[in-house]
Design an enzyme around this catalytic site. Sequence first.
Site, short mmCIF file in Angstrom:
data_model
loop_
_atom_site.label_atom_id
_atom_site.label_comp_id
_atom_site.label_asym_id
_atom_site.label_seq_id
_atom_site.Cartn_x
_atom_site.Cartn_y
_atom_site.Cartn_z
N HIS A 1 0.83 -1.21 0.00
CA HIS A 1 0.00 0.00 0.00
C HIS A 1 0.87 1.26 0.00
CE1 HIS A 1 -4.03 -1.77 1.63
NE2 HIS A 1 -3.59 -2.38 0.54
N TYR B 1 -9.23 4.97 8.13
CA TYR B 1 -9.43 5.21 9.56
C TYR B 1 -10.50 6.28 9.69
CZ TYR B 1 -4.96 2.82 10.47
OH TYR B 1 -3.95 1.91 10.56
N PRO C 1 -4.16 -0.53 19.36
CA PRO C 1 -3.91 -0.97 17.98
C PRO C 1 -3.93 0.14 16.92
CG PRO C 1 -6.08 -1.67 18.74
CD PRO C 1 -5.37 -1.11 19.92
N LYS D 1 1.06 -0.57 15.41
CA LYS D 1 2.47 -0.56 15.79
C LYS D 1 2.89 -1.80 16.60
CE LYS D 1 3.75 2.87 13.65
NZ LYS D 1 3.64 2.12 12.40
N TYR E 1 3.64 6.78 10.89
CA TYR E 1 2.83 5.64 10.45
C TYR E 1 3.70 4.58 9.77
CZ TYR E 1 -1.28 3.21 8.62
OH TYR E 1 -2.25 2.27 8.35
P1 FAD Z 1 2.65 -12.78 21.61
O1 FAD Z 1 2.16 -12.83 20.22
O2 FAD Z 1 1.70 -12.48 22.70
O3 FAD Z 1 3.35 -14.17 21.89
C1 FAD Z 1 3.72 -14.57 23.20
C2 FAD Z 1 3.71 -16.07 23.28
O4 FAD Z 1 4.18 -16.48 24.56
C3 FAD Z 1 2.32 -16.66 23.12
O5 FAD Z 1 2.32 -17.66 22.12
C4 FAD Z 1 1.99 -17.21 24.50
O6 FAD Z 1 1.16 -18.35 24.43
C5 FAD Z 1 3.37 -17.53 25.04
N1 FAD Z 1 3.43 -17.56 26.50
C6 FAD Z 1 2.82 -16.74 27.38
N2 FAD Z 1 3.10 -17.09 28.65
C7 FAD Z 1 3.93 -18.16 28.58
C8 FAD Z 1 4.56 -18.97 29.56
N3 FAD Z 1 4.37 -18.74 30.85
N4 FAD Z 1 5.33 -20.00 29.13
C9 FAD Z 1 5.51 -20.22 27.80
N5 FAD Z 1 4.93 -19.49 26.83
C10 FAD Z 1 4.15 -18.46 27.21
N6 FAD Z 1 -0.84 -5.40 16.69
C11 FAD Z 1 -0.94 -4.68 15.59
O7 FAD Z 1 0.09 -4.14 15.16
N7 FAD Z 1 -2.16 -4.57 14.94
C12 FAD Z 1 -3.29 -5.19 15.39
O8 FAD Z 1 -4.34 -5.09 14.79
C13 FAD Z 1 -3.22 -5.96 16.56
N8 FAD Z 1 -4.31 -6.59 17.05
C14 FAD Z 1 -4.18 -7.33 18.21
C15 FAD Z 1 -5.28 -7.97 18.74
C16 FAD Z 1 -5.17 -8.72 19.94
C17 FAD Z 1 -6.38 -9.41 20.52
C18 FAD Z 1 -3.90 -8.78 20.60
C19 FAD Z 1 -3.75 -9.57 21.90
C20 FAD Z 1 -2.81 -8.15 20.05
C21 FAD Z 1 -2.93 -7.41 18.85
N9 FAD Z 1 -1.85 -6.76 18.29
C22 FAD Z 1 -1.95 -6.04 17.18
C23 FAD Z 1 -0.55 -6.82 18.88
C24 FAD Z 1 0.29 -7.88 18.22
O9 FAD Z 1 -0.49 -8.99 17.91
C25 FAD Z 1 1.40 -8.19 19.19
O10 FAD Z 1 2.18 -7.00 19.32
C26 FAD Z 1 2.28 -9.34 18.80
O11 FAD Z 1 1.55 -10.55 18.83
C27 FAD Z 1 3.47 -9.44 19.75
O12 FAD Z 1 4.17 -10.60 19.53
P2 FAD Z 1 4.96 -11.30 20.70
O13 FAD Z 1 5.57 -12.50 20.05
O14 FAD Z 1 5.82 -10.32 21.39
O15 FAD Z 1 3.84 -11.73 21.75
C1 DHB Z 2 -5.11 -3.51 11.29
C2 DHB Z 2 -5.11 -3.20 12.62
C3 DHB Z 2 -4.74 -1.94 13.02
O1 DHB Z 2 -4.72 -1.62 14.30
C4 DHB Z 2 -4.38 -0.98 12.12
O2 DHB Z 2 -4.04 0.26 12.57
C5 DHB Z 2 -4.35 -1.28 10.80
C6 DHB Z 2 -4.71 -2.57 10.37
C7 DHB Z 2 -5.53 -4.84 10.85
O3 DHB Z 2 -5.80 -5.71 11.69
O4 DHB Z 2 -5.63 -5.06 9.64
#
Ligand code: FAD
Ligand code: DHB
Length: 391
Positions: A73, A201, A293, A297, A384
């Site tokens: 995009h 947005y 969200p 980021k 952004y």
């Molecule tokens: P996580 O993806 O949380 O991974 C952590 C892992 O550690 C998990 O698999 C968990 O099961 C494991 N774990 C936890 N505790 C333990 C333990 N005690 N022992 C062993 N393993 C463990 N970001 C965006 O940029 N845009 C979005 O639209 C967006 N939507 C989101 C929606 C939701 C519902 C959530 C929760 C997050 C969203 N995020 C979004 C944020 C993004 O998904 C996270 O920033 C990203 O997943 C971070 O990755 P991570 O690997 O650091 O953590």
């Molecule tokens: C999506 C989520 C966001 O928070 C955003 O700013 C842009 C895209 C998404 O899930 O596609």
Amino acid sequence: MSRTQVAIIGAGPSGLLLSQLLHTCGIDSVVLERRARAYVEARIRAGLLESGTVALLNQAGVGARMMREGLVHDGVELAFDGRTHRIDLKALTGQQMMVYGQTEIQKDLADAHAAAGGRVLWQAEEVAIHDFDGHTPRVSYRHAGARQQIECDFIAGCDGYHGVTRASVPAGRITLHERVYPFGWLGVLADVAPVADELVYVNHARGFSLCSMRSMNRSRYYLQCPLDDSLDSWPDARFWDELRARLPEKYAARLVTGASIEKSIAPLRSFVAEPLRFGRLFLVGDAAHIVPPTGAKGLNLALADVGVLHQALVEHYRAGSETLLSEYSARALARVWKATRFSWWFTTLMHRFSADTFAYRLQLAELEYIAQSEAAACAFAQNYVGLRPPH
Ligand code: FAD
Ligand code: DHB
């Protein structure tokens, strides 16, 4: 007791990418994950990648499908007061964004990791970290019914916001900064064509909405909703009606509806822990920080941390140097705080916090300013697409 160089807690995107990058540099790691692989891969989360994130995934050798299937995009739209304004990200910053779901990244990483012979212990229970202040940290856990331990040089806490690693740091050594927001995001995924070619947005008097996508026939839409709403009160028909009511006319007319294939409500939170290093323990990604969200980021920040820690570990193992390891926390936090500021600001600009008409009129004035001023649009665009690392 077994041994590895880096014990990684959590097999989300941060943990698997770190393990994969280390593997490409000949550094051994073991990943311990509480959940089953299928569970981790089914979580619908982020979908928008900065160019720096795309580069890092390619560097790790896991970017081939993303480069084939992801959507590039050049811009993004802001909608307010019945009108729309396009921000030309490419013209203003020279950079583009990539639409590619976190679920797909998660699968690509797990496949590449398994193909490279990487070790992930899925469904590892009772994970605990020990002696991370000493020279030989250990991780204990229960796997396949047996209690086991791994000795390592370093522990990477990639275990998300609810994980065990940050919680293991003594309270007096860590500072936690937090802001919770008085609403949530109701998200729907549906196999329908998106209303627009780019993301939209929307600031609306009824509340924020976002039109995003995963492909040209899979849409991802979000609505600001009360924190205490339950999914039962949002049947598909109500979701589509409310979304249509918040969209500018040209998009409302184009909205294609269909059965939702996923629906969830997420609370919004800003959270930063400081510092991110405690002896031989490093906090990475959501274990260290959470952003609301708005602006997408979260995943980008998490993977940027991985890039910084990976460089530091490689320098340590190749040159015996502690320099980058000692700078990890400050380097990662410099980016984290800027993205935390942007996500907070963009959330504040786009959502309805109360019935206060003064706050709403200020939002519209600021959005008009962004639409009029190239300097303001440029500041938005730079944030952004993702700010460059400070050094
Ligand atoms: P996580 O993806 O949380 O991974 C952590 C892992 O550690 C998990 O698999 C968990 O099961 C494991 N774990 C936890 N505790 C333990 C333990 N005690 N022992 C062993 N393993 C463990 N970001 C965006 O940029 N845009 C979005 O639209 C967006 N939507 C989101 C929606 C939701 C519902 C959530 C929760 C997050 C969203 N995020 C979004 C944020 C993004 O998904 C996270 O920033 C990203 O997943 C971070 O990755 P991570 O690997 O650091 O953590
Ligand atoms: C999506 C989520 C966001 O928070 C955003 O700013 C842009 C895209 C998404 O899930 O596609």
